[in-house]
Scaffold this motif. Structure first.
Motif, PDB file in Angstrom:
ATOM      1  N   THR A   1     -72.011  38.786  34.313  1.00 15.63           N
ATOM      2  CA  THR A   1     -72.104  38.148  32.995  1.00 15.63           C
ATOM      3  C   THR A   1     -73.072  38.865  32.063  1.00 15.63           C
ATOM      4  N   ALA A   2     -74.321  39.065  32.501  1.00 12.73           N
ATOM      5  CA  ALA A   2     -75.346  39.631  31.627  1.00 12.73           C
ATOM      6  C   ALA A   2     -75.859  40.960  32.173  1.00 12.73           C
ATOM      7  N   THR A   3     -76.234  41.845  31.277  1.00 14.43           N
ATOM      8  CA  THR A   3     -76.796  43.128  31.688  1.00 14.43           C
ATOM      9  C   THR A   3     -78.050  42.931  32.536  1.00 14.43           C
ATOM     10  N   SER A   4     -78.836  41.920  32.208  1.00 13.27           N
ATOM     11  CA  SER A   4     -80.062  41.649  32.952  1.00 13.27           C
ATOM     12  C   SER A   4     -79.788  41.241  34.395  1.00 13.27           C
ATOM     13  N   ASP A   5     -78.563  40.850  34.689  1.00 14.17           N
ATOM     14  CA  ASP A   5     -78.198  40.409  36.041  1.00 14.17           C
ATOM     15  C   ASP A   5     -77.778  41.578  36.934  1.00 14.17           C
ATOM     16  N   ILE A   6     -77.561  42.757  36.349  1.00 16.07           N
ATOM     17  CA  ILE A   6     -77.058  43.894  37.118  1.00 16.07           C
ATOM     18  C   ILE A   6     -77.964  44.266  38.294  1.00 16.07           C
TER      19      ILE A   6
END
Length: 209
Positions: free
Chosen positions: A100-105
């Motif tokens: 969902t979010a880049t920060s979750d990668i």
């Protein structure tokens, strides 16, 4: 939100009971969310076993509390990410996860490493749409998913795609259709269904962790 998907796909003799956690965050998008959800997962898994359940599915692609729950109950506890990783590895040389979010990668990559699948991971790409907003504008989510998936296949060499949130299961058939129109023919997994089928297989084989 995935109840109808589970119900429509379950075998006639499979009884499904959906329970929610008593407390935690509204969505799971970070390590702290995982940590806060884990105690509730453990509680529900123990309750499920005590009430006679044959298996447990944790309906989140971060698999919060799954490994710990397996130490506390004797019935199978299935995380949709782990199940999807193994199936994707059987279907392709390398696979990509669309989160969902880049920060979750980074946390997704850590999870893949935990399951010893890092060498099979082509990429993790992000939609940059928060979990709680995925279904607010389904067409925008669909377009973002198709764009990210096409890039994963054409640029990263992915031979299979794993949606990184169980809420994306609803649009999986549409994603496959749009990819076919772009001459892209790769498996796009539906993690809730993968987890359900694995659960049914383990029950039928009378196997557990």
């Amino acid at each position: 939100e995935n109840l109808q998907i589970y119900l429509s796909a379950a075998k006639p003799d499979t009884q499904l009971h959906v329970v929610c956690l008593e407390w935690g965050t509204a969505s799971i998008e970070a390590r702290v969310d995982d940590a806060l959800a884990a105690p509730g997962v453990l509680q529900r898994a123990m309750e499920a076993e005590q009430e006679g359940a044959a298996a447990v599915i944790v309906n989140c692609m971060n698999d919060p509390g799954v490994l710990a729950a397996r130490e506390m109950v004797s019935i199978p506890v299935i995380g949709p990410l782990e199940a999807s990783l193994h199936l994707a590895a059987m279907l392709s040389h390398r696979f990509s996860i669309i989160t969902t979010a880049t920060s979750d990668i980074p946390s997704v990559e850590e999870l893949v490493q935990r399951y010893h699948m890092r060498q099979r991971l082509a990429s993790v790409r992000a939609l940059d749409i928060p979990v709680l907003e995925l279904l607010n504008e389904p067409q925008a989510t669909l377009q973002a998913m198709v764009t990210a998936t096409e890039a994963a296949v054409r640029q990263d060499g992915a031979g299979a795609i794993i949606p990184g949130c169980t809420l994306l299961a609803e649009i999986t058939p549409q994603v496959i259709k749009h990819l076919a129109a772009r001459s892209i023919d790769v498996p796009v997994l539906n993690p809730p269904l993968v987890a359900l089928r694995l659960e049914e297989m383990l029950i039928a084989l009378r196997l557990s962790h």
